[in-house]
Scaffold this motif. Sequence first.
Motif, PDB file in Angstrom:
ATOM      1  N   GLN A   1      -6.249 -18.861  33.272  1.00 25.04           N
ATOM      2  CA  GLN A   1      -7.408 -18.542  32.439  1.00 25.04           C
ATOM      3  C   GLN A   1      -8.725 -18.933  33.112  1.00 25.04           C
ATOM      4  O   GLN A   1      -9.795 -18.721  32.548  1.00 25.04           O
ATOM      5  N   VAL A   2      -8.629 -19.520  34.304  1.00 20.98           N
ATOM      6  CA  VAL A   2      -9.804 -19.890  35.092  1.00 20.98           C
ATOM      7  C   VAL A   2      -9.804 -19.015  36.333  1.00 20.98           C
ATOM      8  O   VAL A   2      -8.791 -18.904  37.016  1.00 20.98           O
ATOM      9  N   GLN A   3     -10.939 -18.384  36.614  1.00 23.62           N
ATOM     10  CA  GLN A   3     -11.044 -17.489  37.764  1.00 23.62           C
ATOM     11  C   GLN A   3     -12.219 -17.929  38.644  1.00 23.62           C
ATOM     12  O   GLN A   3     -13.291 -18.245  38.142  1.00 23.62           O
ATOM     13  N   ILE A   4     -11.981 -17.930  39.950  1.00 31.51           N
ATOM     14  CA  ILE A   4     -13.050 -18.206  40.913  1.00 31.51           C
ATOM     15  C   ILE A   4     -13.513 -16.887  41.506  1.00 31.51           C
ATOM     16  O   ILE A   4     -12.695 -16.059  41.904  1.00 31.51           O
ATOM     17  N   ILE A   5     -14.819 -16.719  41.564  1.00 26.99           N
ATOM     18  CA  ILE A   5     -15.403 -15.563  42.228  1.00 26.99           C
ATOM     19  C   ILE A   5     -15.994 -16.080  43.530  1.00 26.99           C
ATOM     20  O   ILE A   5     -16.980 -16.817  43.534  1.00 26.99           O
ATOM     21  N   SER A   6     -15.348 -15.750  44.627  1.00 21.54           N
ATOM     22  CA  SER A   6     -15.771 -16.205  45.949  1.00 21.54           C
ATOM     23  C   SER A   6     -15.257 -15.190  46.963  1.00 21.54           C
ATOM     24  O   SER A   6     -14.152 -14.664  46.794  1.00 21.54           O
ATOM     25  N   PRO A   7     -16.023 -14.924  48.009  1.00 20.59           N
ATOM     26  CA  PRO A   7     -15.541 -13.949  48.994  1.00 20.59           C
ATOM     27  C   PRO A   7     -14.323 -14.480  49.753  1.00 20.59           C
ATOM     28  O   PRO A   7     -14.179 -15.686  49.937  1.00 20.59           O
ATOM     29  N   ASP A   8     -13.462 -13.568  50.177  1.00 16.81           N
ATOM     30  CA  ASP A   8     -12.344 -13.963  51.031  1.00 16.81           C
ATOM     31  C   ASP A   8     -12.875 -14.449  52.380  1.00 16.81           C
ATOM     32  O   ASP A   8     -12.368 -15.413  52.941  1.00 16.81           O
ATOM     33  N   ILE A   9     -13.902 -13.742  52.877  1.00 18.98           N
ATOM     34  CA  ILE A   9     -14.537 -14.098  54.153  1.00 18.98           C
ATOM     35  C   ILE A   9     -16.038 -14.177  53.929  1.00 18.98           C
ATOM     36  O   ILE A   9     -16.655 -13.234  53.436  1.00 18.98           O
ATOM     37  N   ALA A  10     -16.637 -15.307  54.287  1.00 19.34           N
ATOM     38  CA  ALA A  10     -18.078 -15.505  54.195  1.00 19.34           C
ATOM     39  C   ALA A  10     -18.660 -15.494  55.603  1.00 19.34           C
ATOM     40  O   ALA A  10     -18.266 -16.299  56.433  1.00 19.34           O
ATOM     41  N   GLU A  11     -19.553 -14.563  55.852  1.00 20.98           N
ATOM     42  CA  GLU A  11     -20.136 -14.458  57.186  1.00 20.98           C
ATOM     43  C   GLU A  11     -21.208 -15.510  57.436  1.00 20.98           C
ATOM     44  O   GLU A  11     -21.510 -15.823  58.565  1.00 20.98           O
TER      45      GLU A  11
ATOM     46  N   TYR B   1      -8.734 -28.010  33.470  1.00 16.53           N
ATOM     47  CA  TYR B   1      -7.967 -26.894  34.019  1.00 16.53           C
ATOM     48  C   TYR B   1      -8.640 -26.460  35.311  1.00 16.53           C
ATOM     49  O   TYR B   1      -9.843 -26.660  35.484  1.00 16.53           O
ATOM     50  N   SER B   2      -7.883 -25.835  36.215  1.00 20.54           N
ATOM     51  CA  SER B   2      -8.494 -25.446  37.483  1.00 20.54           C
ATOM     52  C   SER B   2      -7.882 -24.189  38.071  1.00 20.54           C
ATOM     53  O   SER B   2      -6.812 -23.739  37.658  1.00 20.54           O
ATOM     54  N   ALA B   3      -8.596 -23.669  39.053  1.00 19.55           N
ATOM     55  CA  ALA B   3      -8.125 -22.574  39.895  1.00 19.55           C
ATOM     56  C   ALA B   3      -8.629 -22.866  41.303  1.00 19.55           C
ATOM     57  O   ALA B   3      -9.658 -23.525  41.482  1.00 19.55           O
ATOM     58  N   VAL B   4      -7.903 -22.382  42.308  1.00 20.03           N
ATOM     59  CA  VAL B   4      -8.249 -22.626  43.709  1.00 20.03           C
ATOM     60  C   VAL B   4      -8.253 -21.293  44.448  1.00 20.03           C
ATOM     61  O   VAL B   4      -7.399 -20.444  44.214  1.00 20.03           O
ATOM     62  N   LYS B   5      -9.228 -21.124  45.339  1.00 16.87           N
ATOM     63  CA  LYS B   5      -9.271 -19.939  46.191  1.00 16.87           C
ATOM     64  C   LYS B   5      -9.761 -20.343  47.570  1.00 16.87           C
ATOM     65  O   LYS B   5     -10.718 -21.096  47.700  1.00 16.87           O
ATOM     66  N   GLU B   6      -9.121 -19.830  48.596  1.00 11.67           N
ATOM     67  CA  GLU B   6      -9.552 -20.100  49.965  1.00 11.67           C
ATOM     68  C   GLU B   6     -10.654 -19.126  50.352  1.00 11.67           C
ATOM     69  O   GLU B   6     -10.568 -17.930  50.068  1.00 11.67           O
ATOM     70  N   THR B   7     -11.691 -19.652  50.983  1.00 15.87           N
ATOM     71  CA  THR B   7     -12.758 -18.831  51.538  1.00 15.87           C
ATOM     72  C   THR B   7     -12.870 -19.166  53.012  1.00 15.87           C
ATOM     73  O   THR B   7     -13.015 -20.332  53.378  1.00 15.87           O
ATOM     74  N   LYS B   8     -12.773 -18.132  53.835  1.00 18.90           N
ATOM     75  CA  LYS B   8     -12.886 -18.315  55.286  1.00 18.90           C
ATOM     76  C   LYS B   8     -14.332 -18.120  55.699  1.00 18.90           C
ATOM     77  O   LYS B   8     -14.960 -17.127  55.323  1.00 18.90           O
ATOM     78  N   VAL B   9     -14.845 -19.059  56.457  1.00 16.91           N
ATOM     79  CA  VAL B   9     -16.210 -18.971  56.974  1.00 16.91           C
ATOM     80  C   VAL B   9     -16.136 -18.583  58.426  1.00 16.91           C
ATOM     81  O   VAL B   9     -15.478 -19.250  59.228  1.00 16.91           O
ATOM     82  N   THR B  10     -16.800 -17.480  58.761  1.00 10.27           N
ATOM     83  CA  THR B  10     -16.795 -17.011  60.150  1.00 10.27           C
ATOM     84  C   THR B  10     -17.951 -17.629  60.910  1.00 10.27           C
ATOM     85  O   THR B  10     -18.930 -18.083  60.329  1.00 10.27           O
ATOM     86  N   LEU B  11     -17.832 -17.630  62.220  1.00  9.87           N
ATOM     87  CA  LEU B  11     -18.899 -18.169  63.068  1.00  9.87           C
ATOM     88  C   LEU B  11     -19.789 -17.021  63.504  1.00  9.87           C
ATOM     89  O   LEU B  11     -19.337 -16.094  64.173  1.00  9.87           O
TER      90      LEU B  11
END
Length: 152
Positions: free
Chosen positions: A60-70, A137-147
């Motif tokens: 019931q908890v959603q994270i809005i975050s990019p999969d890849i952050a430039e 309550y929590s949710a987790v999402k991985e966000t990759k940061v590019t160089l």
Amino acid sequence: MDKVTNRRAVLKAGGALATLVSLGLVTAEQAQAMSRDGFAAKSLADALKAVGGQPATSDQVQIISPDIAENGAVVPVGAVSKIPNTTEIYLLVEKNPTPLAAAFMIPAGTEADVQTRLKMGQSTNVLAVVKADGKLYSAVKETKVTLGGCGG
């Protein structure tokens, strides 16, 4: 972070909290609580302890975050809670030097949907921790940061 930058950050945060209090969106007690231990915590475990303990995972908890952050300096991150009676939302960045990145107090009768931009020094997990009816309550999402935005 040098003293001038740190001072500016404190002044900005204090001004923002004062505005929220003056508008009646948060109480003075809530504003004081937000500025304490959690933002000084140096580990994810300490930050979670400061916001109330270990949360249960919830769909019931959603994270809005990019999969890849430039650009790790300005990563758009948000959270939505579908849990009734949500009163607080915290955004944590696991590998940041101070993991607790944002705290939002949700007034009664409002939609529990928050958005902000966070700084991330490296690829990491982003956590949204929601407080509803006194439980976490929590949710987790991985966000990759590019160089340099090259995908590397």
